[in-house]
Design a protein around this motif. Structure first.
Motif, PDB file in Angstrom:
ATOM      1  N   THR A 181       5.695 -20.551  10.707  1.00  0.00           N
ATOM      2  CA  THR A 181       5.206 -21.895  10.902  1.00  0.00           C
ATOM      3  C   THR A 181       5.852 -23.127  10.392  1.00  0.00           C
ATOM      4  O   THR A 181       6.139 -23.919  11.128  1.00  0.00           O
ATOM      5  CB  THR A 181       3.905 -21.771  10.129  1.00  0.00           C
ATOM      6  N   LEU A 182       6.423 -23.063   8.996  1.00  0.00           N
ATOM      7  CA  LEU A 182       7.213 -24.039   8.550  1.00  0.00           C
ATOM      8  C   LEU A 182       8.697 -23.622   8.857  1.00  0.00           C
ATOM      9  O   LEU A 182       9.551 -24.641   9.094  1.00  0.00           O
ATOM     10  CB  LEU A 182       7.065 -24.167   6.981  1.00  0.00           C
ATOM     11  N   LEU A 183       9.160 -22.388   8.687  1.00  0.00           N
ATOM     12  CA  LEU A 183      10.385 -22.122   9.228  1.00  0.00           C
ATOM     13  C   LEU A 183      10.455 -20.529   9.668  1.00  0.00           C
ATOM     14  O   LEU A 183       9.274 -20.078   9.776  1.00  0.00           O
ATOM     15  CB  LEU A 183      11.116 -21.734   7.542  1.00  0.00           C
ATOM     16  N   SER A 184      11.632 -20.116  10.112  1.00  0.00           N
ATOM     17  CA  SER A 184      11.536 -18.664  10.805  1.00  0.00           C
ATOM     18  C   SER A 184      12.638 -17.883   9.816  1.00  0.00           C
ATOM     19  O   SER A 184      13.779 -18.314   9.638  1.00  0.00           O
ATOM     20  CB  SER A 184      12.190 -18.939  11.980  1.00  0.00           C
ATOM     21  N   SER A 185      12.283 -16.843   9.671  1.00  0.00           N
ATOM     22  CA  SER A 185      13.361 -15.929   8.623  1.00  0.00           C
ATOM     23  C   SER A 185      13.382 -14.415   9.639  1.00  0.00           C
ATOM     24  O   SER A 185      13.397 -13.462   8.782  1.00  0.00           O
ATOM     25  CB  SER A 185      12.859 -15.437   7.238  1.00  0.00           C
ATOM     26  N   ILE A 186      12.858 -14.478  10.737  1.00  0.00           N
ATOM     27  CA  ILE A 186      12.492 -13.370  11.627  1.00  0.00           C
ATOM     28  C   ILE A 186      14.048 -12.333  11.608  1.00  0.00           C
ATOM     29  O   ILE A 186      13.751 -11.089  11.549  1.00  0.00           O
ATOM     30  CB  ILE A 186      12.224 -13.423  13.061  1.00  0.00           C
ATOM     31  N   GLU A 187      15.082 -12.933  11.746  1.00  0.00           N
ATOM     32  CA  GLU A 187      16.385 -12.218  11.710  1.00  0.00           C
ATOM     33  C   GLU A 187      16.495 -11.536  10.435  1.00  0.00           C
ATOM     34  O   GLU A 187      16.978 -10.245  10.508  1.00  0.00           O
ATOM     35  CB  GLU A 187      17.397 -12.851  12.271  1.00  0.00           C
ATOM     36  N   SER A 188      16.254 -12.238   9.264  1.00  0.00           N
ATOM     37  CA  SER A 188      16.543 -11.699   8.083  1.00  0.00           C
ATOM     38  C   SER A 188      15.374 -10.597   7.755  1.00  0.00           C
ATOM     39  O   SER A 188      15.749  -9.767   7.116  1.00  0.00           O
ATOM     40  CB  SER A 188      16.209 -12.799   7.152  1.00  0.00           C
ATOM     41  N   VAL A 189      14.174 -10.938   8.237  1.00  0.00           N
ATOM     42  CA  VAL A 189      13.121  -9.893   7.846  1.00  0.00           C
ATOM     43  C   VAL A 189      13.452  -8.385   8.536  1.00  0.00           C
ATOM     44  O   VAL A 189      13.453  -7.488   7.824  1.00  0.00           O
ATOM     45  CB  VAL A 189      11.761 -10.405   8.566  1.00  0.00           C
ATOM     46  N   TYR A 190      13.821  -8.378   9.821  1.00  0.00           N
ATOM     47  CA  TYR A 190      14.266  -7.216  10.412  1.00  0.00           C
ATOM     48  C   TYR A 190      15.561  -6.537   9.787  1.00  0.00           C
ATOM     49  O   TYR A 190      15.781  -5.275   9.854  1.00  0.00           O
ATOM     50  CB  TYR A 190      14.461  -7.329  11.951  1.00  0.00           C
ATOM     51  N   ARG A 191      16.294  -7.534   9.557  1.00  0.00           N
ATOM     52  CA  ARG A 191      17.554  -6.741   8.890  1.00  0.00           C
ATOM     53  C   ARG A 191      17.485  -6.232   7.636  1.00  0.00           C
ATOM     54  O   ARG A 191      17.773  -5.047   7.497  1.00  0.00           O
ATOM     55  CB  ARG A 191      18.647  -8.163   8.812  1.00  0.00           C
ATOM     56  N   CYS A 192      16.584  -6.908   6.943  1.00  0.00           N
ATOM     57  CA  CYS A 192      16.274  -6.267   5.414  1.00  0.00           C
ATOM     58  C   CYS A 192      15.244  -5.019   5.557  1.00  0.00           C
ATOM     59  O   CYS A 192      15.732  -4.089   4.735  1.00  0.00           O
ATOM     60  CB  CYS A 192      15.785  -7.519   4.461  1.00  0.00           C
ATOM     61  N   TRP A 193      14.309  -5.080   6.305  1.00  0.00           N
ATOM     62  CA  TRP A 193      13.428  -3.986   6.542  1.00  0.00           C
ATOM     63  C   TRP A 193      14.270  -2.736   7.174  1.00  0.00           C
ATOM     64  O   TRP A 193      13.862  -1.757   6.647  1.00  0.00           O
ATOM     65  CB  TRP A 193      12.269  -4.558   7.515  1.00  0.00           C
ATOM     66  N   THR A 194      15.225  -3.150   8.124  1.00  0.00           N
ATOM     67  CA  THR A 194      15.933  -2.045   8.462  1.00  0.00           C
ATOM     68  C   THR A 194      16.683  -1.205   7.342  1.00  0.00           C
ATOM     69  O   THR A 194      16.931  -0.043   7.419  1.00  0.00           O
ATOM     70  CB  THR A 194      16.822  -2.535   9.855  1.00  0.00           C
ATOM     71  N   ARG A 195      17.306  -2.195   6.505  1.00  0.00           N
ATOM     72  CA  ARG A 195      18.011  -1.572   5.449  1.00  0.00           C
ATOM     73  C   ARG A 195      17.125  -0.660   4.599  1.00  0.00           C
ATOM     74  O   ARG A 195      17.684   0.449   4.159  1.00  0.00           O
ATOM     75  CB  ARG A 195      18.852  -2.739   4.813  1.00  0.00           C
ATOM     76  N   TRP A 196      16.110  -1.442   4.131  1.00  0.00           N
ATOM     77  CA  TRP A 196      15.349  -0.851   3.380  1.00  0.00           C
ATOM     78  C   TRP A 196      14.896   0.474   3.756  1.00  0.00           C
ATOM     79  O   TRP A 196      14.608   1.515   3.312  1.00  0.00           O
ATOM     80  CB  TRP A 196      13.925  -1.649   3.106  1.00  0.00           C
ATOM     81  N   ALA A 197      14.362   0.602   5.241  1.00  0.00           N
ATOM     82  CA  ALA A 197      13.762   1.818   5.649  1.00  0.00           C
ATOM     83  C   ALA A 197      14.838   2.980   5.812  1.00  0.00           C
ATOM     84  O   ALA A 197      14.709   4.185   5.320  1.00  0.00           O
ATOM     85  CB  ALA A 197      13.538   1.681   7.320  1.00  0.00           C
ATOM     86  N   GLN A 198      16.194   2.680   5.961  1.00  0.00           N
ATOM     87  CA  GLN A 198      17.198   3.572   5.983  1.00  0.00           C
ATOM     88  C   GLN A 198      17.415   4.180   4.665  1.00  0.00           C
ATOM     89  O   GLN A 198      17.633   5.286   4.295  1.00  0.00           O
ATOM     90  CB  GLN A 198      18.729   3.026   6.447  1.00  0.00           C
ATOM     91  N   GLU A 199      17.255   3.090   3.481  1.00  0.00           N
ATOM     92  CA  GLU A 199      17.341   3.736   1.991  1.00  0.00           C
ATOM     93  C   GLU A 199      16.184   4.678   1.468  1.00  0.00           C
ATOM     94  O   GLU A 199      16.573   5.575   1.063  1.00  0.00           O
ATOM     95  CB  GLU A 199      17.534   2.395   1.243  1.00  0.00           C
ATOM     96  N   TYR A 200      15.083   4.540   2.165  1.00  0.00           N
ATOM     97  CA  TYR A 200      14.242   5.043   2.051  1.00  0.00           C
ATOM     98  C   TYR A 200      13.749   6.409   2.886  1.00  0.00           C
ATOM     99  O   TYR A 200      12.659   7.193   2.865  1.00  0.00           O
ATOM    100  CB  TYR A 200      12.590   4.366   1.497  1.00  0.00           C
ATOM    101  N   GLY A 201      14.562   6.768   3.714  1.00  0.00           N
ATOM    102  CA  GLY A 201      14.864   7.827   4.573  1.00  0.00           C
ATOM    103  C   GLY A 201      13.701   7.764   5.894  1.00  0.00           C
ATOM    104  O   GLY A 201      13.221   8.668   6.242  1.00  0.00           O
ATOM    105  N   LEU A 202      13.293   6.501   6.259  1.00  0.00           N
ATOM    106  CA  LEU A 202      12.293   6.320   7.411  1.00  0.00           C
ATOM    107  C   LEU A 202      13.222   6.225   8.622  1.00  0.00           C
ATOM    108  O   LEU A 202      14.469   5.612   8.725  1.00  0.00           O
ATOM    109  CB  LEU A 202      11.579   5.296   7.111  1.00  0.00           C
ATOM    110  N   THR A 203      12.427   6.693   9.690  1.00  0.00           N
ATOM    111  CA  THR A 203      13.112   6.455  11.071  1.00  0.00           C
ATOM    112  C   THR A 203      12.322   5.393  11.767  1.00  0.00           C
ATOM    113  O   THR A 203      11.512   4.818  11.633  1.00  0.00           O
ATOM    114  CB  THR A 203      12.790   8.060  11.835  1.00  0.00           C
TER     115      THR A 203
END
Length: 215
Positions: A15-37
């Motif tokens: 709405t005010l800003l966009s962090s969509i690229e950051s969100v997917y970048r961070c959640w992808t790394r997070w998922a890898q760290e926690y063994g999620l596919t």
């Protein structure tokens, strides 16, 4: 469309800003760290929800607190250079008195503040994930924002890009303006649907704010 209001309540991301690229970048790394596919992530909506709700769908309860702290750390660290301000945001907020608007985000306060600082937005009032017991689409976040500003919920206008946030605004008895920044217009149920905040102009009066939104 013209709307008269006493307070404007803005979702943050999308709405005010966009962090969509950051969100997917961070959640992808997070998922890898926690063994999620990738299959584990299928059907999980990341946008417009609290990180705690998302993680609770993916991990056992005894791992949620640690995982929540980790995703917050990743996203806060990624905020510099990881977010961009959306069209019309600075112009609109710059025209509003501090007591006439608030930010209502599903992110934690630490993360919400980091993202707003990154794009140079000073905010008077913020309702963040830890301020409520029930997040969007429950109306609690928006009702709390209205109470903090001392305004009748019926005299507030919600600006949102996510269906869950729009449902929260309607449930709070507020007018809703949807931004087609992250979802198709067909998915957005609101009083008016616009492209972004550059389609909104305001005139501040002694009684409140006159809003003109062009869909």
């Amino acid at each position: 469309m013209k709307i008269h209001a006493q307070a404007l309540l803005f979702d943050n991301d999308g709405t005010l800003l966009s962090s969509i690229e950051s969100v997917y970048r961070c959640w992808t790394r997070w998922a890898q760290e926690y063994g999620l596919t990738a299959e584990d992530f299928q059907g999980v909506e990341l946008h417009g929800r609290t990180a705690g709700e998302i993680i609770a769908e993916l991990l056992p309860a005894d791992r949620v607190d640690g995982a929540l702290a980790r995703i917050e750390q990743l996203e806060v660290e990624d905020a510099p250079g990881g977010v961009v301000i959306l069209p019309g945001t600075k112009e609109l907020l710059g025209a509003l008195p501090a007591h006439r608007w608030a930010v209502v985000t599903s992110a934690t306060r630490l993360l919400g503040e980091a993202r707003l600082r990154e794009v140079g937005i000073d905010f008077p009032v913020m309702i963040a994930a830890e301020d409520v017991t029930r997040g969007k689409p429950d109306p609690e976040p928006y009702l709390l924002a209205a109470a903090r500003l001392g305004v009748d919920p019926a005299r507030c206008v919600v600006f949102e890009d996510a269906p869950a946030g729009l449902r929260a605004g309607r449930a709070a008895g507020m007018k809703t303006v949807a931004l087609a920044t992250t979802h198709d217009r067909s998915e957005l149920d609101a009083d008016v649907v616009i492209g972004d905040l550059s389609a909104v102009s305001v005139q501040v009066t002694a009684q409140g704010v006159e809003i003109t939104a062009v869909g």
